[in-house]
Design a protein around this motif. Structure first.
Motif, PDB file in Angstrom:
ATOM      1  N   TYR A 138     100.920 -24.585  13.233  1.00 42.41           N
ATOM      2  CA  TYR A 138     102.224 -25.020  12.737  1.00 42.41           C
ATOM      3  C   TYR A 138     102.760 -24.117  11.635  1.00 42.41           C
ATOM      4  O   TYR A 138     103.901 -23.654  11.696  1.00 42.41           O
ATOM      5  N   ASP A 139     101.963 -23.853  10.626  1.00 41.21           N
ATOM      6  CA  ASP A 139     102.463 -23.083   9.486  1.00 41.21           C
ATOM      7  C   ASP A 139     102.674 -21.611   9.821  1.00 41.21           C
ATOM      8  O   ASP A 139     103.580 -20.966   9.284  1.00 41.21           O
ATOM      9  N   ASP A 140     101.837 -21.062  10.693  1.00 43.38           N
ATOM     10  CA  ASP A 140     101.925 -19.648  11.052  1.00 43.38           C
ATOM     11  C   ASP A 140     103.022 -19.344  12.061  1.00 43.38           C
ATOM     12  O   ASP A 140     103.458 -18.203  12.181  1.00 43.38           O
ATOM     13  N   GLY A 141     103.429 -20.358  12.840  1.00 46.24           N
ATOM     14  CA  GLY A 141     104.305 -20.066  13.956  1.00 46.24           C
ATOM     15  C   GLY A 141     103.613 -19.173  14.956  1.00 46.24           C
ATOM     16  O   GLY A 141     104.117 -18.107  15.332  1.00 46.24           O
ATOM     17  N   SER A 142     102.425 -19.597  15.400  1.00 44.85           N
ATOM     18  CA  SER A 142     101.630 -18.768  16.303  1.00 44.85           C
ATOM     19  C   SER A 142     100.734 -19.642  17.159  1.00 44.85           C
ATOM     20  O   SER A 142     100.585 -20.849  16.918  1.00 44.85           O
ATOM     21  N   VAL A 143     100.145 -19.026  18.174  1.00 46.14           N
ATOM     22  CA  VAL A 143      99.039 -19.637  18.901  1.00 46.14           C
ATOM     23  C   VAL A 143      97.841 -18.709  18.792  1.00 46.14           C
ATOM     24  O   VAL A 143      97.991 -17.474  18.830  1.00 46.14           O
ATOM     25  N   SER A 144      96.673 -19.302  18.628  1.00 40.36           N
ATOM     26  CA  SER A 144      95.423 -18.543  18.594  1.00 40.36           C
ATOM     27  C   SER A 144      94.690 -18.762  19.910  1.00 40.36           C
ATOM     28  O   SER A 144      94.520 -19.903  20.353  1.00 40.36           O
ATOM     29  N   VAL A 145      94.271 -17.680  20.541  1.00 42.30           N
ATOM     30  CA  VAL A 145      93.500 -17.733  21.774  1.00 42.30           C
ATOM     31  C   VAL A 145      92.071 -17.309  21.465  1.00 42.30           C
ATOM     32  O   VAL A 145      91.839 -16.225  20.913  1.00 42.30           O
ATOM     33  N   LEU A 146      91.107 -18.179  21.799  1.00 49.26           N
ATOM     34  CA  LEU A 146      89.685 -17.885  21.594  1.00 49.26           C
ATOM     35  C   LEU A 146      89.009 -17.918  22.959  1.00 49.26           C
ATOM     36  O   LEU A 146      89.035 -18.940  23.650  1.00 49.26           O
ATOM     37  N   HIS A 147      88.418 -16.812  23.342  1.00 54.03           N
ATOM     38  CA  HIS A 147      87.827 -16.702  24.674  1.00 54.03           C
ATOM     39  C   HIS A 147      86.416 -17.272  24.678  1.00 54.03           C
ATOM     40  O   HIS A 147      85.579 -16.932  23.836  1.00 54.03           O
ATOM     41  N   GLY A 148      86.165 -18.152  25.645  1.00 51.20           N
ATOM     42  CA  GLY A 148      84.864 -18.782  25.769  1.00 51.20           C
ATOM     43  C   GLY A 148      83.834 -17.854  26.374  1.00 51.20           C
ATOM     44  O   GLY A 148      84.138 -17.059  27.283  1.00 51.20           O
ATOM     45  N   GLU A 149      82.604 -17.957  25.884  1.00 47.91           N
ATOM     46  CA  GLU A 149      81.504 -17.136  26.392  1.00 47.91           C
ATOM     47  C   GLU A 149      80.719 -17.842  27.492  1.00 47.91           C
ATOM     48  O   GLU A 149      79.842 -17.232  28.123  1.00 47.91           O
ATOM     49  N   GLY A 150      80.992 -19.132  27.702  1.00 49.66           N
ATOM     50  CA  GLY A 150      80.285 -19.886  28.721  1.00 49.66           C
ATOM     51  C   GLY A 150      78.986 -20.501  28.247  1.00 49.66           C
ATOM     52  O   GLY A 150      78.317 -21.203  29.007  1.00 49.66           O
ATOM     53  N   ASN A 151      78.619 -20.257  26.994  1.00 52.44           N
ATOM     54  CA  ASN A 151      77.383 -20.802  26.429  1.00 52.44           C
ATOM     55  C   ASN A 151      77.657 -21.744  25.260  1.00 52.44           C
ATOM     56  O   ASN A 151      76.771 -22.053  24.472  1.00 52.44           O
ATOM     57  N   GLY A 152      78.913 -22.182  25.131  1.00 50.25           N
ATOM     58  CA  GLY A 152      79.303 -23.055  24.039  1.00 50.25           C
ATOM     59  C   GLY A 152      79.893 -22.332  22.850  1.00 50.25           C
ATOM     60  O   GLY A 152      80.314 -22.977  21.889  1.00 50.25           O
TER      61      GLY A 152
END
Length: 464
Positions: A138-152
């Motif tokens: 909300y404050d940044d005006g952005s979306v963060s994408v975090l890629h999953g490794e498949g191991n949690g």
């Protein structure tokens, strides 16, 4: 088992909807349209999803095949499943049966996001079989994408600039290229924004569909039965203003009809009188058309609107809720083949369950006590007993409450898990998303904390 849920929540401070700990009080439901961890095309998790929501449980779908919409997923025809408000993306394996306990989930990692994250979504963005994470800041005006490794675990965030005061996020294949896209709303803008997925986990330039009303929650579903995903939004409400019950709500909510290319027609609007933060999609009267539930926080009610099949909706009935409902969801909680209605009633610290009576009607609510200020609910079969369970986010209590489903529309007493992290006394959690994050066939979940600007991963560790 039928399931469909979405919505938006808000966290309080002395009856003011506005800033808390430097950020807004809104926990916005995210879209969760994940592929199955085994590689199914546009498949979410357990619950209804395909062909207007009559899909089965994703954990019974073989790896590599298309599955049904996410736990908390919207109902989408033509093999596209868009999740709305918490998903479980399965792997084709069965979840072990057991009784949920206070050791079932354990926090294993914290990941920083942008400033004041308010919503999140899980989905396989790069088609590697692992669930990735999208967070709206909300404050940044952005979306963060975090890629999953498949191991949690997840990789470091990659930020994409959006609009100031970004609120809602939903995942779905909006341009029918087989890749998940991101739909976004902002308190500052009346336009629906789209970040098109490239297929490698990255996104192209943001496009927009203009509207005339600022929006909060966004959900995806095929509301006009043309085989393409549409977007339904809730209005922004009186963000930053006190609720005045003598002031008639003057918002409506928007319906953006998609053409399958990532573009949307000029939006239609619900009738005025809707000032809520949450909408849910589901076929509650079994006519093959998606219907809408919308919460009315100032009126302490939830409205049911029947879909007509052309993208418009007609008001059916208002149902009483507890004080200040901020979230709504559809799911078959008593396993009679009909979608029931669930609300999070924040000022009385309760979840309200309205069981379906048939014909699109519901019986009066039965309340289940949460910790302080329930803001959002994810729904999934967490322990493999074929009954839907609940994860309620308690924004003021800095916790989530897990309720084991009995299968008759009732639930065992809550089990609380702290969302406090190593950096903040108060984390202010706003939303969860459920999915198999480590490929063991057991649902895990992620919680987004607005005050501490991070997400915490909880992995399931059931006793053998």
């Amino acid at each position: 088992m039928l399931l469909v849920t979405t919505g938006l929540g808000c966290a309080p401070t002395d009856n003011v909807v506005g800033a808390i700990a430097g950020g807004p009080l809104f926990g916005v439901t995210a879209g969760n349209a994940g592929e199955m961890a085994g590689g199914g095309a546009n498949a979410g998790g357990l619950g209804g999803g395909m062909g207007n929501g009559q899909g089965g449980m994703a954990d019974s779908v073989p790896s590599g095949q298309s599955g049904a919409g996410g736990a908390g997923g919207s109902l989408v025809a033509n093999d596209g499943a868009a999740g709305l408000g918490g998903s479980f993306a399965g792997t084709g394996g069965r979840v072990p049966v057991g009784t949920l306990t206070d050791t079932w989930f354990a926090p294993v990692a914290e990941y920083q996001t942008g400033a004041n994250p308010v919503s999140l979504a899980l989905g396989d963005l790069d088609k590697d079989g692992a669930l990735d994470l999208v967070v709206a800041n909300y404050d940044d005006g952005s979306v963060s994408v975090l890629h999953g490794e498949g191991n949690g675990s997840f990789g470091p965030k990659v930020d994409y600039s959006t609009d100031p005061l970004t609120l809602g996020v939903a995942l779905g294949d909006l341009n029918t290229d087989g890749v998940l896209d991101i739909a976004l709303t902002s308190f500052q803008s009346a336009a629906l924004k789209v970040l098109p997925g490239i297929g490698d986990g990255s996104f192209g330039s943001m496009t927009e569909a203009p509207g005339s009303e600022r929006m909060s929650a966004v959900v995806l579903g095929d509301v006009d039965n043309d085989g393409h995903l549409d977007a339904v939004t809730a209005p922004s409400g009186n963000l930053g203003m006190k609720f005045d019950p003598t002031d008639e709500p003057n918002k409506s909510g928007s319906v953006f009809l998609g053409d399958g290319s990532g573009q949307f027609a000029e939006p239609q609007y619900f009738a005025k009188g809707f000032d809520g933060f949450s909408v849910a999609l589901g076929d509650v009267n079994a006519d093959g058309l998606l219907d809408v539930a919308r919460v009315n926080p100032r009126l302490n009610s939830v409205s049911l609107l029947f879909g007509t099949g052309d993208g418009s909706f007609v008001l059916s009935k208002d149902y009483p809720t507890g004080e200040m409902p901020v979230f709504a969801a559809f799911a078959d909680l008593n396993e009679d083949g009909q979608l029931d209605l669930l609300t999070a009633d924040s000022y009385v610290d309760e979840l309200g369950v309205l069981l379906a009576r048939g014909g699109g009607e519901f019986v009066p609510r039965v309340a289940f006590k949460t910790a302080e200020f329930p803001n959002h609910v994810s729904i999934a079969d967490l322990n493999g007993d074929n009954h839907l369970d609940l994860i309620a986010v308690d924004s003021v209590a800095d916790s989530v409450s897990v309720f084991q489903g009995i299968g008759d529309g009732t639930f065992a007493p809550k089990i609380d898990f702290s969302t406090a992290d190593s950096f903040a006394v108060h984390s202010s959690p706003l939303q969860t998303a459920v999915g198999d994050l480590n490929g063991d066939g057991v649902p895990d979940f992620v919680v987004v904390n607005s005050r501490s600007s991070n997400v915490i991963v909880f992995l399931a560790a059931p006793a053998p």
